[in-house]
Design an enzyme around this catalytic site. Structure first.
Site, short mmCIF file in Angstrom:
data_model
loop_
_atom_site.label_atom_id
_atom_site.label_comp_id
_atom_site.label_asym_id
_atom_site.label_seq_id
_atom_site.Cartn_x
_atom_site.Cartn_y
_atom_site.Cartn_z
CG HIS A 58 -1.87 -1.17 1.25
ND1 HIS A 58 -3.03 -1.23 0.52
CD2 HIS A 58 -1.78 -2.34 1.92
CE1 HIS A 58 -3.63 -2.39 0.75
NE2 HIS A 58 -2.89 -3.09 1.58
CG ASN A 131 -7.64 -5.04 0.23
OD1 ASN A 131 -6.85 -4.11 0.17
ND2 ASN A 131 -7.29 -6.23 0.67
#
Length: 497
Positions: A58, A131
């Site tokens: 990320h 997510n």
């Protein structure tokens, strides 16, 4: 320097031979991970320190502030959390991200998108970290670093490697559901505003009667789903590497505030033990026919950060951050993240990351934690740094003691998750059959782009998995890489005429 002694047997960093590198140490096959799992903690602690200073995963992200408004008057039967009082407005901070790419990678890469949402509630921060997909590639955190290594760069060539990816996936059939999503149109969303978000893990809510309910969180975009085709996503890399960032920032800047409908699925605690799907398995969804979604509110993003580094790069989200009226679950992946995430933050931005402005609670808070690198407030001044004390320092309140969790008597061991659940094919097969013919063809062609570059033995193993999901799935991928399905699926009873 003495020659390094290498063993053919995998060991810990201290040389302890490893007997099982596939399964975390749990209390029973569905129970929680136990603290004595030295291997899990060693792997995750090492993994969290592999990159300096960007996030290991990320790394590239965009974020905005907003508001969650609860619109459901009936949530008190599930939870005492004040954030879920009807009409309550709670300030939020949402960070979107790609997962596998570096900080300078393109926003339109085929990749899951991170969804990290911080609620600044009156009872402390609640961090919901998920997510844009309701499932993930693996179900045991012991395999997380292994999986992410396959998404990064080959240690020899320093290039992204389809061979590493498909080798791992072909040997990890529990990944099929997420792989099917990743290589579908949903794998290349057109910006962050036009995708859904999910808490992904199984969490829990607790009501005033101390009754527990397991819960899944869903955020459905009100901007309508928009995805790139593979060709459009590739083209966008040459047009705007930061498409998702610019799209989100510009929309908010001009007052076009993105919104999501917030929904939950609820499962009473007693039903979890007998449900035909392991409700704590991150590779599976709860079918809506069994547990319908309940609308609970709306999330709106309405303010851009003023300084990217201070507010987005230094933002830290901890799944361990929940508020009274909430709890966790025996979801192994969630339990691994409860320790891994704060550990990563302490390494990346320091032990005092929680008092950085973007991470600090907006309600009164008091802790006896002191000192550490970059302590930038008064460090508690002259107040005592221990408890109990007789000088009026903050004290515990028994009403906030966690609800005891009861598990059936079980044995601690490394339970083979594939032995206890080998149904890797039903849900990805159902997902494939939900797609129209055009979407199915694009899925197969997207997979072929990488799978077509690897050895036939890996292709054969992976296509056999696809075939077991649905024969048309396996046949479509085989055709897309120029192979004959009858040369791949050896069981003639399985191969369609």
């Amino acid at each position: 320097m003495a020659e390094e002694i290498k063993s053919k047997v995998m060991t810990s960093d201290a040389g302890r031979p490893i007997g099982d590198n596939q399964n975390s140490l749990t209390l029973g096959d569905r129970g929680p991970i136990v603290f004595e799992d030295f291997l899990l903690f060693e792997k995750m602690a090492h993994f969290n320190r592999e990159r300096v200073p960007e996030r290991v995963v990320h790394a590239k992200g965009s974020a905005a502030y907003g508001t969650f408004t609860c619109t459901n008057p009936d949530l008190a039967k599930y939870t005492t959390a004040k954030v879920f009082e009807n009409g309550k407005k709670t300030p939020t901070f949402l960070r979107f991200s790609t997962v596998g790419g570096e900080k300078g990678s393109a926003d339109s890469e085929r990749d899951p998108r991170g969804w990290a949402l911080k609620f600044y509630t009156e009872e402390g921060n609640w961090d919901l970290v998920g997510n844009n997909t309701p499932v993930f590639f693996i179900r045991d955190p012991l395999k997380f670093s292994d999986f992410i290594h396959t998404q990064k760069r080959d240690p020899e060539t320093n290039l992204k490697s389809p061979r590493m990816m498909w080798d791992f996936w072909s040997l990890s059939p529990e990944s099929l559901h997420q792989v099917t999503i990743l290589f579908s149109d949903r794998g290349t969303p057109d910006g962050y505003r036009h995708m859904n978000g999910y808490g992904s893990h199984t969490f829990s809510l607790i009501n005033a009667n101390n009754e527990l309910f397991y819960v899944k969180y869903h955020f459905k975009t009100k901007q309508k789903i928009k995805n790139f085709t593979r060709q459009e996503a590739d083209h966008m890399k040459s047009v705007d590497m930061d498409h998702s960032q610019s799209d989100l920032f510009s929309a908010i800047e001009k007052g076009d505030f993105p919104k999501w409908t917030v929904q939950i699925q609820i499962m009473p605690e007693a039903e979890a033990a007998t449900y035909h799907i392991n409700p704590f398995d991150l590779t599976k969804v709860w079918p809506h026919s069994d547990y319908p979604v309940i609308e609970i509110g709306e999330l709106e993003l309405n303010r851009n950060p003023k300084n990217y580094f201070a507010e987005v790069e230094q933002a830290a989200f901890d799944p361990k951050n929940i508020v009274p009226g909430m709890g966790f679950s025996p979801d192994k992946m969630l339990q691994g993240r409860l320790i891994s995430y704060p550990d990563a933050h302490r390494y990346r931005i320091g032990v005092n990351y929680n008092i950085l402005p973007v991470n600090a609670p907006k309600c009164p808070y008091a802790s006896y934690n002191r000192d550490g690198s970059m302590r930038f407030d008064d460090n508690g001044g002259a107040s005592p740094n221990y408890e109990p004390n007789s000088f009026g320092g903050p004290t515990q309140d028994p009403k906030y003691t966690e609800r005891p969790t009861t598990y059936a008597t079980a044995t601690v061991g490394r339970f083979d998750h594939r032995e206890h659940d080998g149904d890797y094919y039903t849900q990805p097969g159902n997902l494939f059959r939900l797609m129209d013919a055009g979407a199915q063809q694009r899925l197969c062609e997207n997979i072929a782009g990488g799978l077509g570059q690897v050895e036939k033995r890996i292709q054969d193993l992976q296509i056999n998995h696809f075939y077991k999901c649905d024969p048309k799935y396996g046949e479509g991928v085989a055709k897309a890489i120029g192979r004959d399905i009858k040369e791949i699926v050896k069981d003639e009873a399985l191969v369609s005429a």
